[in-house]
Design an enzyme around this catalytic site. Structure first.
Site, short mmCIF file in Angstrom:
data_model
loop_
_atom_site.label_atom_id
_atom_site.label_comp_id
_atom_site.label_asym_id
_atom_site.label_seq_id
_atom_site.Cartn_x
_atom_site.Cartn_y
_atom_site.Cartn_z
CG PHE A 162 77.06 -11.85 9.64
CD1 PHE A 162 78.25 -11.73 10.35
CD2 PHE A 162 76.46 -13.09 9.57
CE1 PHE A 162 78.81 -12.83 11.00
CE2 PHE A 162 77.01 -14.19 10.22
CZ PHE A 162 78.18 -14.06 10.93
CG ASP A 211 70.19 -9.47 10.13
OD1 ASP A 211 69.91 -9.52 11.35
OD2 ASP A 211 70.96 -10.29 9.58
CE1 TYR A 262 74.13 -16.10 17.30
CE2 TYR A 262 72.40 -17.55 16.53
CZ TYR A 262 73.48 -16.78 16.27
OH TYR A 262 73.95 -16.67 14.99
CE LYS A 263 74.39 -12.00 16.34
NZ LYS A 263 75.83 -12.29 16.41
NE ARG A 320 81.65 -8.69 17.14
CZ ARG A 320 80.67 -9.45 16.61
NH1 ARG A 320 79.91 -8.97 15.65
NH2 ARG A 320 80.48 -10.68 17.02
#
Lengths: 410, 410
Positions: A126, A195, A220-221, A369
């Site tokens: 990312f 990560d 937040y995921k 996704r």
């Protein structure tokens, strides 16, 4: 949480996870496949946030630093996250953003390996991770070796200070073997930073067991902490007291309220805290994490695998004629909790899905996704999604401008 | 906001500010003198936060990045703060913590003055600033010259890269002349970074007018953004595009949603954003700032001066026999919005005050700190406080253990 650690007798996994779905707010008519970007809102956080704001802040005021235990929120929230990533609790704190935390741990890592000249990382990581790696390299005059993840182990030598790798790839969902990469990094004398942004809360991992050195991840995921929720970081206990992190703020001081002019870091991971922590955001994240209580992580993983496998099988069966390519591993053991499809009209398809309240996301250049959050997605979601894509593909004019102009999601 | 910029006709300042008091939640029986540590809760944020959580997150989900304009919260919130600190709006963003922001701007400053070997700062600054200055110096191999604020100008030479100074001293409330220090720093070829944590929202200042280079500050004091609210930073427009800040995250990228592997900073202050921003905290801060709308900053300042002067006069008149020393400037033009008293039993006095619901705070070694927030404190608060301290001093046994064991406030 390990099954054996659960106090109450385990009920059937399917039942338990059907029950957790009820604990989220699912907007009417919405089919949500973006828990890998922003988790659904746990119902309980509405009242909780209201309590934090009205009572803890509004009425308790500064006394709440003690009385509502605001001071220890980073540690208490971190401990809940630790249970999801195979870490003893005192090694994790929740604070700042993933990027800021990566900076802190990576600088610490290169300082522990002073003299070595390289940081090796996944060139497909990312991008914000790559940007931070670049800045750390620049500050210390190091070279960044960016290669595809599977070539990382071929690029390790005695000059590598640190390896930075995302456990579950944000596009393909490929899982990189934590144990194997960690071991290989250590054989070269390097430290490894993981990560876990696409891992925690959906894919079990074992930081302590694999001997990992550092980790970071976002709240937040799959942790459902809300938009821009605080992130977290993990530092293996054996390293913590030797670390010098560059964002030395007063909350990482051994005695912050002495207001001493000299910085004396707290012992353990607490030294990785920096400024005053975001109390409202941390409280919401902390409360959201309570949903994992009593959930067995292997059941969570089974459910995640069942959903992604069902989706891939259904794509093969019903959508292959439309030209979709599965861009995620077919081997379930190597696949995280989302599935990416590639299609030349991927962006347009996502637009059409959104009109029908099917929410997934799009990643450049052509990745569609779909996240399957095992706490709340179910088989019915998958069937409905397949039907919707099939319908959309039947008679669409993909040359229309609305399918060309990309709208940014996160 | 400058008076002339106010759309509706200005009403009497006293009236306007009496009205703003009504917009805060003041817990029953509480007299609050700690707005310089944690501002009172604006009533409006309860419903607002509930809306952000329930509707924007719970229902809008990822679409709220656009539809609720989450993307631009740092800029929009920064623009509101800019109006309070004498800055054109596009130069301020709200994000991260004060310490993290200080790191970003100070690294940028020393890079702009590469080759110079010193950072000069106030040795009595709030310690977290000193810790960050120390880390930046260590990263760049620089020397920190820590001297009392009034000696800073005597320590400037062609080897100074940056000066870091807090505009209003966190203990004494002394105001350091922004124009004069900035000019002197520039004469030496150095850049200056101002910490406005005890300034914004209570003491007007003029960043643009004084030619300041950088500034940082926190959102939870006089800006009333709530516990651990996001902080902010200011970068003078003439510098922004030349700055390379070390926490290069995707929100500071020119095109974050291209997910490009190479970092290309956004133009302007936006490049100082790092990771995903704390939406709930930013929204609350942003809404809290609306209270300043229509408030004339010179009226705010007048009220602040009247309150602190009244307090100092009353201390002289009623409390001097108890041995209190005023540790803040008596010259109102050199005094911020809090007043510190020193007393050997200061900690015990604050404990007794707290029992009576008078909330101030204590700073080592013997500072009793009372903030007078001009948006909500009034003369009656001052009179009640003086009476309470006077009562407390009459018959207390200061040797009792409860007066010795310090309890930490922030």
């Amino acid at each position: 949480m390990d099954c054996s650690a659960t106090a109450k007798p385990m009920i059937d996994a399917g039942d338990m996870l059907a029950e957790t779905r009820e604990r989220f707010c699912i907007p009417e008519g919405v089919r949500y496949f973006d828990g890998n970007s922003l988790g659904l809102m746990p119902k309980v956080v509405q009242l909780h946030a209201s309590n934090v704001i009205t009572h803890e802040w509004g009425t308790g005021l500064i006394h709440s630093w003690h009385d509502a235990e605001w001071r220890t929120l980073p540690q208490r929230t971190g401990a809940k996250i630790a249970a999801l990533i195979g870490a003893e609790p005192q090694q994790v704190v929740a604070c700042d953003s993933t990027s800021v935390n990566l900076f802190k741990v990576l600088v610490s890592a290169v300082r522990l390996r002073a003299g070595r000249q390289k940081i090796v990382t996944d060139s497909d990581a990312f991008p914000t991770d790559l940007y931070i790696v670049g800045q750390v390299a620049r500050l210390f005059g190091l070279t960044v070796v960016g290669v595809p993840a599977r070539e990382i182990n071929d690029n390790l030598d005695e000059d590598v200070a640190a390896v930075v790798l995302t456990h579950v790839d944000y596009r393909s969902a490929e899982i990189y073997d934590m144990q194997a990469y960690t071991q290989r990094a250590h054989e070269a004398g390097a430290l490894i930073v993981w990560d876990l942004s696409h891992t925690a809360g959906a894919v079990p991992c074992d930081l302590d067991g694999s001997g990992a050195d550092f980790a970071v991840g976002c709240g937040y995921k799959y942790l459902n902490g809300g938009p821009g929720a605080p992130a977290y970081l993990y530092v293996a206990e054996r390293h913590a007291d030797a670390c010098e992190q560059p964002l030395a703020g007063w909350f990482g001081h051994a005695r912050p309220f002495d207001f001493a002019p000299d910085y004396k870091p707290a012992s353990g991971t607490v030294r990785f805290l920096c400024g005053t922590n975001p109390v409202i955001g941390l409280s919401v994240l902390s409360r959201a994490l309570d949903i994992f209580e009593g959930v067995c992580l292997s059941d969570l993983r089974s459910r995640s695998i069942r959903l992604t496998a069902l989706f891939i099988d259904s794509v093969d069966k019903h959508l292959s004629s439309h030209g979709f390519a599965v861009a995620s591993p077919r081997d379930a053991t190597r696949r995280g909790s989302h599935v990416s499809l590639r299609h030349q009209h991927g962006y347009g398809v996502m637009q059409e899905l959104a009109k029908r309240k099917f929410i997934g996301d799009f990643r450049m250049p052509d990745y569609m996704r779909f996240g399957f959050a095992p706490l709340y997605n179910n088989d019915e979601d998958v069937h409905a999604l397949i039907d919707a894509i099939d319908q959309i593909m039947i008679s669409r004019d993909w040359e229309k401008p609305e399918y060309q102009q990309r709208r940014d999601f996160t």
